[in-house]
Design a protein around this motif. Structure first.
Motif, short mmCIF file in Angstrom:
data_model
loop_
_atom_site.label_atom_id
_atom_site.label_comp_id
_atom_site.label_asym_id
_atom_site.label_seq_id
_atom_site.Cartn_x
_atom_site.Cartn_y
_atom_site.Cartn_z
N LEU A 1 6.47 6.81 -12.13
CA LEU A 1 6.31 7.80 -11.06
C LEU A 1 6.29 7.12 -9.70
O LEU A 1 6.85 7.62 -8.73
CB LEU A 1 5.02 8.59 -11.28
N GLY A 2 5.68 5.94 -9.64
CA GLY A 2 5.67 5.17 -8.40
C GLY A 2 7.07 4.74 -7.98
O GLY A 2 7.40 4.79 -6.79
N ARG A 3 7.88 4.34 -8.93
CA ARG A 3 9.24 3.95 -8.61
C ARG A 3 10.06 5.14 -8.13
O ARG A 3 10.89 5.03 -7.22
CB ARG A 3 9.90 3.32 -9.83
N CYS B 1 0.84 -1.19 0.00
CA CYS B 1 0.00 0.00 0.00
C CYS B 1 0.87 1.24 0.00
O CYS B 1 1.98 1.23 0.55
CB CYS B 1 -0.90 -0.02 1.24
N GLY B 2 0.40 2.30 -0.61
CA GLY B 2 1.13 3.56 -0.58
C GLY B 2 0.99 4.32 -1.89
O GLY B 2 0.37 3.85 -2.86
N PRO B 3 1.58 5.52 -1.96
CA PRO B 3 1.50 6.32 -3.18
C PRO B 3 2.02 5.60 -4.41
O PRO B 3 1.48 5.78 -5.51
CB PRO B 3 2.37 7.54 -2.83
N MET B 4 3.08 4.79 -4.26
CA MET B 4 3.63 4.09 -5.43
C MET B 4 2.60 3.14 -6.03
O MET B 4 2.59 2.90 -7.24
CB MET B 4 4.92 3.34 -5.07
N PRO C 1 5.73 14.11 -6.38
CA PRO C 1 4.94 13.10 -7.12
C PRO C 1 3.65 12.74 -6.39
O PRO C 1 2.64 12.45 -7.04
CB PRO C 1 5.88 11.89 -7.22
N ASN C 2 3.68 12.76 -5.05
CA ASN C 2 2.47 12.41 -4.31
C ASN C 2 1.37 13.44 -4.52
O ASN C 2 0.20 13.08 -4.75
CB ASN C 2 2.79 12.29 -2.82
N LEU C 3 1.70 14.72 -4.45
CA LEU C 3 0.69 15.75 -4.64
C LEU C 3 0.15 15.73 -6.07
O LEU C 3 -1.04 15.97 -6.30
CB LEU C 3 1.27 17.13 -4.30
N LEU C 4 1.02 15.45 -7.04
CA LEU C 4 0.57 15.32 -8.43
C LEU C 4 -0.45 14.20 -8.55
O LEU C 4 -1.51 14.36 -9.18
CB LEU C 4 1.77 15.05 -9.34
N ALA C 5 -0.16 13.05 -7.91
CA ALA C 5 -1.08 11.92 -7.97
C ALA C 5 -2.39 12.24 -7.27
O ALA C 5 -3.48 11.85 -7.75
CB ALA C 5 -0.43 10.69 -7.33
N LEU C 6 -2.35 12.94 -6.15
CA LEU C 6 -3.57 13.29 -5.42
C LEU C 6 -4.48 14.17 -6.27
O LEU C 6 -5.70 13.96 -6.32
CB LEU C 6 -3.22 14.00 -4.11
N ILE C 7 -3.89 15.15 -6.92
CA ILE C 7 -4.69 16.04 -7.77
C ILE C 7 -5.24 15.27 -8.96
O ILE C 7 -6.41 15.41 -9.34
CB ILE C 7 -3.84 17.24 -8.22
N TRP C 8 -4.41 14.42 -9.57
CA TRP C 8 -4.82 13.64 -10.75
C TRP C 8 -5.99 12.71 -10.42
O TRP C 8 -6.90 12.53 -11.22
CB TRP C 8 -3.62 12.83 -11.24
N LEU C 9 -5.96 12.11 -9.24
CA LEU C 9 -6.96 11.12 -8.85
C LEU C 9 -8.05 11.70 -7.94
O LEU C 9 -8.83 10.93 -7.37
CB LEU C 9 -6.28 9.95 -8.15
N SER C 10 -8.09 13.01 -7.80
CA SER C 10 -9.02 13.62 -6.84
C SER C 10 -10.48 13.28 -7.14
O SER C 10 -11.31 13.21 -6.23
CB SER C 10 -8.83 15.13 -6.79
N HIS C 11 -10.80 13.06 -8.43
CA HIS C 11 -12.19 12.75 -8.78
C HIS C 11 -12.62 11.37 -8.28
O HIS C 11 -13.82 11.06 -8.24
CB HIS C 11 -12.37 12.82 -10.31
N GLN C 12 -11.64 10.52 -7.88
CA GLN C 12 -11.98 9.18 -7.38
C GLN C 12 -12.19 9.15 -5.86
O GLN C 12 -12.56 8.13 -5.32
CB GLN C 12 -10.86 8.21 -7.76
N GLU D 1 0.86 3.64 -9.74
CA GLU D 1 0.93 2.56 -10.73
C GLU D 1 -0.45 2.10 -11.18
O GLU D 1 -0.72 2.00 -12.39
CB GLU D 1 1.70 1.37 -10.15
N ARG D 2 -1.34 1.85 -10.21
CA ARG D 2 -2.63 1.24 -10.53
C ARG D 2 -3.73 2.26 -10.79
O ARG D 2 -4.70 1.95 -11.48
CB ARG D 2 -3.05 0.30 -9.40
N GLY D 3 -3.59 3.44 -10.23
CA GLY D 3 -4.61 4.46 -10.42
C GLY D 3 -4.29 5.38 -11.58
O GLY D 3 -5.12 5.62 -12.46
N MET D 4 -3.05 5.89 -11.61
CA MET D 4 -2.64 6.79 -12.69
C MET D 4 -2.15 6.02 -13.91
O MET D 4 -2.07 6.59 -15.00
CB MET D 4 -1.51 7.71 -12.20
N GLY D 5 -1.78 4.75 -13.72
CA GLY D 5 -1.18 4.01 -14.83
C GLY D 5 0.22 4.50 -15.13
O GLY D 5 0.66 4.48 -16.28
#
Length: 454
Positions: free
Chosen positions: A148-150, A133-136, A436-447, A140-144
């Motif tokens: 970025l996860g690595r 579990c975690g941002p990585m 990278p974490n904040l970028l992912a949060l904004i990208w996936l905010s609709h979920q 990987e699974r949410g943003m594809g």
């Protein structure tokens, strides 16, 4: 080398980073309908209030409960920054800094909710039955975007070996040497052995130790803080008047925000406050990943509570102790003091020698809690990286043993070495985790869905 590192530090922790952290938190505050304020009764009932509910589902033997997971995350967030960073904020910005610590903490609560929610949503079980579990994972699974996860995992591993282990053990060693005269080598051996005894038991033992350590240690700190504050209760109206009056002075605004996000020093205040409550770094998403019988919403609300308790409760108590003592006429005795010295001096002014013992003991316990919690975070991200680098040729057990060796070595080295460069580099890794974490949060905010306060 030093000049280059300082330049990189400025690039990573410039004003734009503060704007990104606060802006992301404010975005989630708006789309949640200000849930942290409007729904305070609801999320409090679902977290602390749930501990007293009868008939709640019991975890099977060996499983990690929601409360244990929350205590593990608290162990990582409540640290020396709650003692040192508050003194720094008040020195830099005056009493009004405390108001902006509250505002910034409120915004950070929603960032903590968002990253923990996504961590729970995208986590998966590995072959050994443990959660990954975690941002990585949500990168990987949410943003594809596994690359970025690595990247995030690499920064997290480096931060765990620096800020999570070396810096904390160095703080413990220094405190033990100053308090009881224990040599650095002896404290290094002792701290490394204690750390090994806990982390060799994996997340189950880490969570059990955290479950016992954090409520007791935080409770003792709260108790003695209240004694000092109530001994000067007649000063509180004046103190709160000055807090709100000075809150909108530019100097106080800057000091308060740095006190929340920065927590440790004037020069590197921002990075070391994120180190205090970690909202935005993504570490809470990892630390909550092992909880069983939970939902993304429930665990997200526990993350909100942790930021609330870390800053609104513990940091506020530290600030009021300092202000009560200074307003009581003892400020001249501590002229020029800052950080831990100022906090210890304020406790000592009211409690005598017991005050210094309290602050020293709190710093040791809080730092040890951070060490064991960050081991789990580092291990998860290290194994994630090893799976990719090894392409299936490196087993998880080998990766775990390799990281365990590195981590214990870092703990020992932190006790016996000077760490100016390690502090600087650790701040860099922490900051690089946030981007990278904040970028992912904004990208996936609709979920992300938010509870409806009832």
């Amino acid at each position: 080398m030093g000049k280059m590192a300082e330049t990189l530090h400025f690039l990573v922790w410039g004003p734009w980073t503060l704007a990104l952290l606060l802006g992301t938190g404010f975005w989630f505050t708006v789309i949640s309908g200000f849930f942290q304020v409007r729904g305070i009764g609801y999320w409090w009932k679902k977290t602390v209030g749930s501990l007293w509910e009868s008939g709640q589902k019991q975890e099977k033997k060996g499983q990690i409960s929601r409360f244990q997971s929350a205590c593990t995350a608290l162990a990582a967030t409540i640290g020396t920054g709650n003692i040192v960073g508050v003194a720094t904020a008040l020195t830099a910005g005056g009493p009004g800094a405390l108001f902006w610590m509250w505002v910034s903490a409120g915004i950070g609560m929603m960032t903590a909710y968002a990253e923990t929610y996504l961590g729970q949503r995208y986590r998966y079980r590995q072959n050994n039955g443990e959660w990954m579990c975690g941002p990585m994972v949500y990168m990987e699974r949410g943003m594809g975007c596994p690359a970025l996860g690595r990247m995030y995992a690499l920064f997290a591993v480096l931060a765990s070996l620096g800020m999570g282990s070396m810096v904390q053990s160095n703080s413990m060693s220094g405190t033990l040497k100053f308090g009881i005269g224990l040599p650095a080598m002896a404290s290094g051996i002792l701290i490394t052995l204690l750390t090994g005894l806990v982390i060799l038991g994996g997340i189950r033992r880490i969570s059990r130790v955290s479950e016992r350590l954090m409520p007791v240690s935080a409770g003792i700190y709260v108790f003695f803080s209240l004694i000092v504050i109530l001994s000067g209760w007649e000063l509180l109206p004046r103190i709160f008047t000055d807090i709100f009056r000075d809150a909108f002075c530019l100097e106080s605004v800057g000091g308060g925000i740095s006190g929340f996000l920065l927590s440790r020093g004037v020069r590197y205040g921002m990075s070391r406050g994120v180190f205090s409550n970690e909202a935005g770094l993504g570490s809470l998403a990892v630390l909550h990943g092992a909880a069983e019988n939970t939902t993304p919403e429930q665990q997200g609300m526990w993350a909100m509570f942790e930021v609330f308790f870390d800053t609104i409760v513990i940091c506020t108590l530290t600030a009021l102790v300092i202000l009560c003592v200074q307003y009581g006429g003892y400020g001249s005795d501590m002229a020029g003091s800052s950080g831990a010295a100022l906090t210890a001096g304020c406790f000592s002014a009211r409690l005598g020698e017991m005050g210094e013992i309290l602050v020293s003991g709190a710093m040791v316990v809080f730092a040890f809690g951070t060490i064991i919690a960050w081991y789990y975070l580092g291990k998860q991200t290290f194994c994630y990286l090893a799976r990719w680098l090894g392409q299936g040729r490196v087993s998880r057990k080998i990766a775990e043993r390799g990281y365990l060796t590195l981590y214990l070595l870092a703990v020992f080295c932190g006790c016996i070495c000077r760490l100016e460069t390690v502090w600087l580099l650790s701040d860099l890794w922490n900051g690089l985790m946030a981007y990278p974490n904040l970028l992912a949060l904004i990208w996936l905010s609709h979920q992300i869905t938010f509870p409806i306060a009832r």
